[in-house]
Design a protein around this motif. Structure first.
Motif, PDB file in Angstrom:
ATOM      1  N   THR A   2      42.719  58.154  38.235  1.00 32.29           N
ATOM      2  CA  THR A   2      42.370  56.989  37.417  1.00 32.29           C
ATOM      3  C   THR A   2      43.631  56.545  36.692  1.00 32.29           C
ATOM      4  O   THR A   2      44.665  57.228  36.739  1.00 32.29           O
ATOM      5  N   TRP A   3      43.549  55.400  36.024  1.00 35.30           N
ATOM      6  CA  TRP A   3      44.706  54.947  35.256  1.00 35.30           C
ATOM      7  C   TRP A   3      45.132  55.993  34.218  1.00 35.30           C
ATOM      8  O   TRP A   3      46.321  56.218  34.009  1.00 35.30           O
TER       9      TRP A   3
ATOM     10  N   CYS B 267      38.997  44.318  38.051  1.00 36.54           N
ATOM     11  CA  CYS B 267      39.849  45.513  37.874  1.00 36.54           C
ATOM     12  C   CYS B 267      41.237  45.206  38.413  1.00 36.54           C
ATOM     13  O   CYS B 267      41.517  45.357  39.602  1.00 36.54           O
TER      14      CYS B 267
ATOM     15  N   ILE C 218      42.375  51.091  40.640  1.00 37.12           N
ATOM     16  CA  ILE C 218      42.259  51.674  39.303  1.00 37.12           C
ATOM     17  C   ILE C 218      42.893  50.714  38.313  1.00 37.12           C
ATOM     18  O   ILE C 218      43.777  49.918  38.674  1.00 37.12           O
TER      19      ILE C 218
ATOM     20  N   ALA D  48      36.838  55.273  36.255  1.00 39.82           N
ATOM     21  CA  ALA D  48      36.853  55.700  37.653  1.00 39.82           C
ATOM     22  C   ALA D  48      37.331  54.551  38.522  1.00 39.82           C
ATOM     23  O   ALA D  48      37.362  53.394  38.099  1.00 39.82           O
ATOM     24  N   GLY D  49      37.704  54.881  39.758  1.00 42.39           N
ATOM     25  CA  GLY D  49      38.141  53.850  40.680  1.00 42.39           C
ATOM     26  C   GLY D  49      37.001  52.948  41.096  1.00 42.39           C
ATOM     27  O   GLY D  49      35.820  53.324  41.024  1.00 42.39           O
TER      28      GLY D  49
ATOM     29  N   GLN E 223      39.014  51.454  32.879  1.00 44.48           N
ATOM     30  CA  GLN E 223      38.027  51.911  33.855  1.00 44.48           C
ATOM     31  C   GLN E 223      38.151  53.422  33.993  1.00 44.48           C
ATOM     32  O   GLN E 223      39.229  53.952  34.273  1.00 44.48           O
TER      33      GLN E 223
END
Length: 683
Positions: A438-439, A581, A565, A571-572, A569
């Motif tokens: 994730t980010w 996104c 990602i 999650a992807g 957020q």
């Protein structure tokens, strides 16, 4: 070259043992400068002194027989020509409270005289010297551009003849003795202090003594006590007080600079030697009676390093160089009806050559090439090329260097038919679904970038990361990666693969199609081939390179194996959810050119995209993608003349990129050179 007069007076015999093994051989132009240089050498034995005239000094530095000299803009231009290839390395700074590496070229007259700048014909003129900036290049270039001096060109007669015909008499040191241009001089009319009317103070003395009616000098020349007796001639035909030079001048000129050979180690030695001088007044000529501006201008407050890789053209700026061209009737750009398109690397050059062949019976496109986008931008600045298409980050750099956006890529066929809002795209971060990244968990992983300084591939993601970390050292965030255009020694080159055809591959990490991981598709390929864990690309790239479409390496790619990602957020999300996104909606790629060629570029590109036929401007042959233009381009649309780069990019993008510019490593070297001092730009 005449025999070198080497004066290596190192203070005293007792100081000989302390003489450094590395010496700085300084070239001076007069006996008085030699005296000051010898005094400097006595205080700082790293210096030795050579006395020659200016051109002989330039030749000696080129030949490795001398190392440095301080020159004005006109001589910096000469020193930068191919036969000498010297470069400015240190600039004089005249600011007392803030940095100022420029000065103003002005026309000074006695108060009470009744003429204006448009009435100079038949007057007597005082010049600092032929070929000097404030005293010759700027005033003569200005009078030519105002059509006050009539001159048909170097083919018919030298520009000196035109100046001689314009003024009734002059003192222009460096002219041929016995001519009208030497008539007012009281010495030998040479560009040395043996001519009393030479240089700034000499030209002012020529006016003060009543020999001339106007003196072309710099803005700080008239002594404070005498300012009430003199005025400036303004280009609009008015006059102004001496201290109003910011509003009444002929041009703003780059400061005098120390020039040397293109040798980084030598530049470091010269800089360190100058900045470590103690108990010596580098910027004063008071100890040398009846002398001014010896070795350096007396108005210098400090010295500053010129950014690396700044040649004489970049240092002086396009406007000043165009003035130089006007004095020789050199055309800064071809009079051809074609536009010169700049291609980056061999793959783009091949496509450009094909375009040129198909552009018409009389080719509307001529191809130029360089190995980098920055190199092409520089060619466009100098008139060696006219245009190229670049991404937003490169539009920013080109804008800082004085270029303007002329046309923008449009990715919607509907908007080509009915123009509406400006075209844009989304910058996204793509990972493999199986990675679970994730980010918030990106730190410590490997990254794939379209290129250093590119919008989707660098500016947007790194700007966001910088806003989180406030740390410009991105190697602390990503362990390694591929960001073409980075230094080979950087960890951001370690994952690049070059052309993939040789062990010692010169294409590795190059910002061109020869590097397989360059550009949008290249950055995605970097992720696909497991050279990185995240790819920063455009939102359409995954689908353009999967499901059996795209080049060979993409044949087996399944888009469902990848996710987006983004900040916020946990999650992807699916590749299709780019509208919600993403890292930013960013401006489309644009064609950049010089302001004066905007209309010509627009006209020819409109004609070219209407042709198509055997050649498609917006198609790249496999295995390459996005050559010259993005392959997803449906048409090019005109950007209205006068639109600046910052207006085109928009406030949101400008805020993001200027925040990232806090990080020096994220600022291209060309941009550093173009913004080193304000006089490089039009004012």
């Amino acid at each position: 070259m005449q025999t070198l007069l080497l004066v290596a007076l190192l203070g005293s015999l007792a100081a000989v043992s302390a003489v450094p093994t590395e010496m700085v051989r300084w070239c001076v132009k007069s006996e008085k400068e030699l005296t000051k240089c010898v005094a400097l050498a006595a205080k700082a034995p790293v210096f030795t002194c050579l006395k020659l005239d200016t051109i002989e000094c330039i030749k000696a530095i080129k030949a490795g027989e001398a190392d440095a000299i301080t020159l004005d803009g006109g001589d910096i231009y000469i020193a930068g020509q191919k036969n000498y290839d010297l470069t400015p390395i240190i600039a004089e700074d005249y600011g007392t409270t803030a940095s100022d590496t420029c000065y103003y070229a002005v026309a000074v007259v006695k108060k009470g005289t009744a003429f204006n700048i448009k009435e100079l014909q038949g007057k007597k003129s005082c010049h600092t010297g032929v070929g000097k900036s404030a005293g010759w290049n700027i005033p003569v270039g200005t009078l030519l551009s105002m059509n006050l001096i009539q001159w048909s060109g170097i083919e018919d007669s030298p520009v000196e003849d035109a100046v001689s015909n314009f003024f009734s008499a002059s003192c222009a040191p460096g002219s041929a003795p016995g001519t009208k241009l030497c008539q007012l001089c009281t010495g030998d009319c040479s560009k040395t202090h043996s001519e009393p009317y030479y240089d700034y103070e000499g030209a002012f003395k020529c006016l003060k003594d009543g020999a001339g009616d106007v003196a072309f000098v710099k803005h700080l020349t008239v002594p404070d006590s005498e300012k009430p007796d003199y005025e400036l001639l303004c280009k609009d035909g008015t006059r102004a007080p001496i201290d109003d030079y910011r509003n009444c001048h002929l041009a703003r000129v780059s400061a005098h600079a120390v020039v040397s050979r293109k040798d980084p180690q030598l530049a470091d030695l010269i800089w360190n030697s100058l900045t470590s001088v103690e108990d010596f007044q580098l910027f004063s000529s008071e100890d040398y009676p009846h002398s001014k501006n010896l070795m350096f201008k007396d108005s210098t407050a400090r010295l500053v390093r010129v950014p690396a890789n700044t040649d004489s053209f970049l240092y002086l700026g396009a406007e000043y160089v165009s003035i130089i061209h006007s004095l020789t009737k050199e055309s800064a750009s071809s009079a051809s009806s074609a536009i010169k398109w700049c291609a980056v690397g061999t793959a783009e050059t091949k496509k450009c050559d094909n375009w040129s062949i198909n552009s018409g019976a009389n080719p509307a496109i001529e191809c130029r090439t360089d190995t980098t986008v920055e190199g092409c931008i520089k060619m466009i600045m100098s008139g060696k090329a006219d245009a190229m298409a670049v991404d937003g980050g490169q539009v920013y750099t080109a804008g800082k260097c004085g270029l303007v956006p002329a046309m923008v890529e449009q990715y919607s066929a509907d908007l080509c038919k009915s123009p509406g809002e400006q075209s844009s795209y989304y910058a996204v971060a793509v990972v493999k679904r199986s990675s679970g990244l994730t980010w918030n968990t990106l730190k410590g992983h490997r990254s794939c970038h379209t290129g250093l300084g590119r919008t989707a591939g660098w500016n947007m993601p790194m700007g966001l990361i910088y806003s989180q970390t406030q740390d410009c050292d991105f190697t602390k965030f990503f362990t390694s990666g591929c960001a073409p255009g980075s230094k080979l020694s950087s960890s951001f080159c370690s994952q690049c693969v070059g052309s993939g055809q040789a062990v010692a591959d010169k294409s590795k990490c190059k910002a061109s199609a020869e590097e397989q991981y360059y550009g949008y598709a290249g950055a995605f390929r970097c992720l696909v081939e497991d050279a990185g864990d995240v790819a920063f690309i455009k939102h359409t790239i995954v689908l353009e390179n999967s499901n059996g479409t795209g080049p060979e390496w993409a044949r087996g790619v399944n888009p469902t194996d990848y996710q987006l990602i983004c900040p916020g957020q946990a999650a992807g999300v699916e590749i299709s959810e780019y509208a919600t996104c993403n890292l930013a909606a960013v401006p489309a790629h644009a064609v950049v050119t010089r302001p004066e060629t905007h209309d010509k570029v627009v006209k020819i590109l409109h004609e070219q995209q209407a042709k198509f036929g055997a050649f498609s401007m917006f198609h790249s042959d496999i295995p390459f993608k996005n050559l010259l233009f993005k392959d997803s381009t449906k048409c090019l649309q005109t950007i209205p003349k006068g639109t600046s780069y910052d207006t085109f990019l928009g406030a949101e993008y400008m805020t993001a990129i200027e925040a990232l510019r806090q990080c020096s490593e994220s600022t291209p070297e060309l941009e550093k050179s173009c913004t080193f001092h304000p006089c490089q730009q039009k004012i």
